[in-house]
Write a protein that holds these residues in place. Structure first.
Motif, PDB file in Angstrom:
ATOM      1  N   ILE A  99     -31.730  16.969  -7.397  1.00 15.40           N
ATOM      2  CA  ILE A  99     -30.267  16.989  -7.506  1.00 15.40           C
ATOM      3  C   ILE A  99     -29.809  17.082  -8.954  1.00 15.40           C
ATOM      4  CG2 ILE A  99     -30.002  15.670  -5.377  1.00 15.40           C
ATOM      5  CD1 ILE A  99     -29.337  13.223  -7.137  1.00 15.40           C
ATOM      6  N   GLY A 100     -30.749  16.894  -9.892  1.00 14.06           N
ATOM      7  CA  GLY A 100     -30.380  16.796 -11.304  1.00 14.06           C
ATOM      8  C   GLY A 100     -29.788  18.053 -11.890  1.00 14.06           C
ATOM      9  N   THR A 101     -30.322  19.210 -11.524  1.00 24.00           N
ATOM     10  CA  THR A 101     -29.817  20.444 -12.144  1.00 24.00           C
ATOM     11  C   THR A 101     -28.401  20.770 -11.676  1.00 24.00           C
ATOM     12  OG1 THR A 101     -31.062  21.681 -10.453  1.00 24.00           O
ATOM     13  CG2 THR A 101     -32.057  21.492 -12.635  1.00 24.00           C
ATOM     14  N   GLN A 156     -31.287  17.017   3.252  1.00 27.47           N
ATOM     15  CA  GLN A 156     -30.045  17.041   4.014  1.00 27.47           C
ATOM     16  C   GLN A 156     -29.263  15.742   3.846  1.00 27.47           C
ATOM     17  OE1 GLN A 156     -28.558  19.532   5.420  1.00 27.47           O
ATOM     18  NE2 GLN A 156     -26.848  18.255   6.076  1.00 27.47           N
ATOM     19  N   GLN A 157     -29.971  14.618   3.814  1.00 24.92           N
ATOM     20  CA  GLN A 157     -29.288  13.346   3.577  1.00 24.92           C
ATOM     21  C   GLN A 157     -28.638  13.322   2.199  1.00 24.92           C
ATOM     22  OE1 GLN A 157     -31.171   9.522   4.877  1.00 24.92           O
ATOM     23  NE2 GLN A 157     -32.852  10.819   5.545  1.00 24.92           N
ATOM     24  N   SER A 164     -21.819  21.001  -2.698  1.00 22.32           N
ATOM     25  CA  SER A 164     -22.273  20.767  -1.325  1.00 22.32           C
ATOM     26  C   SER A 164     -23.786  20.801  -1.186  1.00 22.32           C
ATOM     27  CB  SER A 164     -21.665  21.824  -0.397  1.00 22.32           C
ATOM     28  OG  SER A 164     -22.209  23.116  -0.687  1.00 22.32           O
ATOM     29  N   GLY A 165     -24.466  21.311  -2.206  1.00 18.25           N
ATOM     30  CA  GLY A 165     -25.916  21.462  -2.102  1.00 18.25           C
ATOM     31  C   GLY A 165     -26.311  22.729  -1.365  1.00 18.25           C
ATOM     32  N   LEU A 223     -24.768  13.801  -3.158  1.00 18.54           N
ATOM     33  CA  LEU A 223     -25.545  13.610  -4.384  1.00 18.54           C
ATOM     34  C   LEU A 223     -25.692  14.886  -5.204  1.00 18.54           C
ATOM     35  CD1 LEU A 223     -28.377  11.167  -3.229  1.00 18.54           C
ATOM     36  CD2 LEU A 223     -26.123  10.661  -4.175  1.00 18.54           C
ATOM     37  N   PHE A 224     -25.512  16.044  -4.585  1.00 20.34           N
ATOM     38  CA  PHE A 224     -25.608  17.296  -5.342  1.00 20.34           C
ATOM     39  C   PHE A 224     -24.350  17.564  -6.162  1.00 20.34           C
ATOM     40  CE2 PHE A 224     -28.937  18.102  -2.204  1.00 20.34           C
ATOM     41  CZ  PHE A 224     -29.921  18.706  -2.978  1.00 20.34           C
TER      42      PHE A 224
END
Length: 384
Positions: free
Chosen positions: A86-88, A42-43, A115-116, A49-50
């Motif tokens: 988060i890389g993909t 969530q952070q 937004s992730g 970061l996504f």
């Protein structure tokens, strides 16, 4: 290309603090439990970061390649599992749509990646097709307004929690090479799509991979990336060029972290009445590692700047990926050696890093594949 130095420094400072204060303290827990806490996920969403590389118009930060490699340098200072999550979304899971997707595909999926809300994955490798990606067997047979997918993809990063799968499949069986391959976007939960058991890997606990299986998986033609058949492999190669540069940068960051730990250990550890950092053979390993990290970092930054200028960096990306990942392996080995027996004990992070970084020389194209790409590009240029 750095668009605004002050804004970049703010971003890097935020990531640096997040790595130091939130991620590094959790490294051992993640390795033991094989899970990244949801509070950390969530952070990551809240920090954006996504969506680092996703265009601003779709809710991302739209960072350039040079900015991205600087971010990767910072993320490399902690467990690779965190970057992998988060890389993909920032790389192979979204790049196909960013590069070749239709406007409708971009509007539908990119804001959710940024937004992730969902995590993307990239399905290229198969049980019998790894380095020879053009030989893949997964098929997509046209059936009116739909395609029927059949095949198995292997070692797919983030597949266990992915919301979408970018799938390379053969749409024209008459064409045996790359031109017969197309790219599709398949949503999780689609009938006929299933997942294998999570792979038990040598390292990188907390980063999950598994098989993705398609059995008469029926998808609408609108899920064909770009709406055009036969360009999927070219899309994949565009994605991999960028991904190789990212992994090269991340390898530099990981090597910096390992060397920092080894230097601190050498200063604190005493033998024969003095710190082992005073011994010239220890100093040689420290110096060799520092020099190789510096060389790799220069390569990565140069290639990133060239890509931002619109140059074809196929050769440079492969050079950087090959050199940086091999360098990272050498640094890991030296740092274990500097730690001595302690380097073989899981109490010290270097034991885990030694296993974690071994994968860098395999994915996004093995070192040997990079050698072939570099040499072929050289020969092509010399005989043009």
């Amino acid at each position: 290309m750095i668009r605004d130095q002050d804004l970049l420094e703010q971003l890097l400072g935020t990531i640096r603090d997040f790595v130091k204060n939130e991620l590094v303290p959790l490294e051992h827990q993640v390795a033991e439990t094989d899970q990244i806490p949801e509070s950390i996920v969530q952070q990551m969403r809240e920090l954006g970061l996504f969506g680092l590389t996703i265009p601003e118009e779709f809710g991302g930060l739209g960072i350039t390649m040079e900015e991205e490699v600087n971010v990767a340098f910072e993320l490399g200072h902690t467990s690779p599992a965190f970057r992998s999550l988060i890389g993909t979304n920032n790389g192979i899971g979204s790049s196909g749509i960013i590069i070749d997707g239709t406007d409708e595909q971009k509007q539908k999926y990119l804001p959710k990646y940024a937004s992730g809300e969902i995590i993307g994955s990239f399905c290229l490798t198969e049980p019998d097709a790894g380095s020879d990606a053009a030989s893949l067997k997964t098929s997509a047979v046209k059936d009116g307004d739909y395609y029927i997918l059949n095949g198995t993809k292997r070692f797919i990063t983030n597949a266990p929690r992915a919301g979408t799968f970018t799938v390379m499949a053969r749409t024209n069986p008459e064409i045996k090479g790359a031109s017969g391959i197309s790219a599709f976007l398949v949503e999780a939960g689609t009938a006929g799509l299933s997942l294998g058991k999570i792979d038990q890997k040598m390292g990188q606990k907390g980063s999950h991979t598994c098989d993705v299986i398609f059995e008469n998986c029926r998808i609408h033609k609108d899920q064909l990336i770009g709406g055009v058949e036969g360009v999927g492999f070219k899309t994949a190669m565009k994605v991999l060029d960028k991904g190789r540069l990212h992994i090269a940068a991340y390898s530099v960051g990981s090597a910096e972290r390992m060397l920092e730990d080894a230097l601190n250990y050498a200063i604190e550890r005493k033998q024969f009445g003095q710190p082992i950092a005073n011994f010239q053979l220890i100093q040689a390993m420290l110096a060799d590692s520092k020099a190789e990290i510096y060389a790799a970092k220069c390569m990565v930054l140069d290639a990133a700047r060239r890509r931002d200028l619109g140059e074809n960096i196929s050769t440079e990306a492969s050079c950087a990926k090959m050199f940086a990942t091999e360098m990272c392996g050498r640094v890991a080995d030296r740092c274990v050696q500097i730690h001595g027996g302690a380097g073989y004990i899981s109490e010290y992070a270097i034991e885990r890093f030694y296993r974690d970084v071994r994968l860098f020389r395999l994915y996004e194209g093995t070192t040997q594949v990079q050698q072939i790409i570099i040499a072929k590009n050289m020969i092509k240029a010399a005989t043009a």
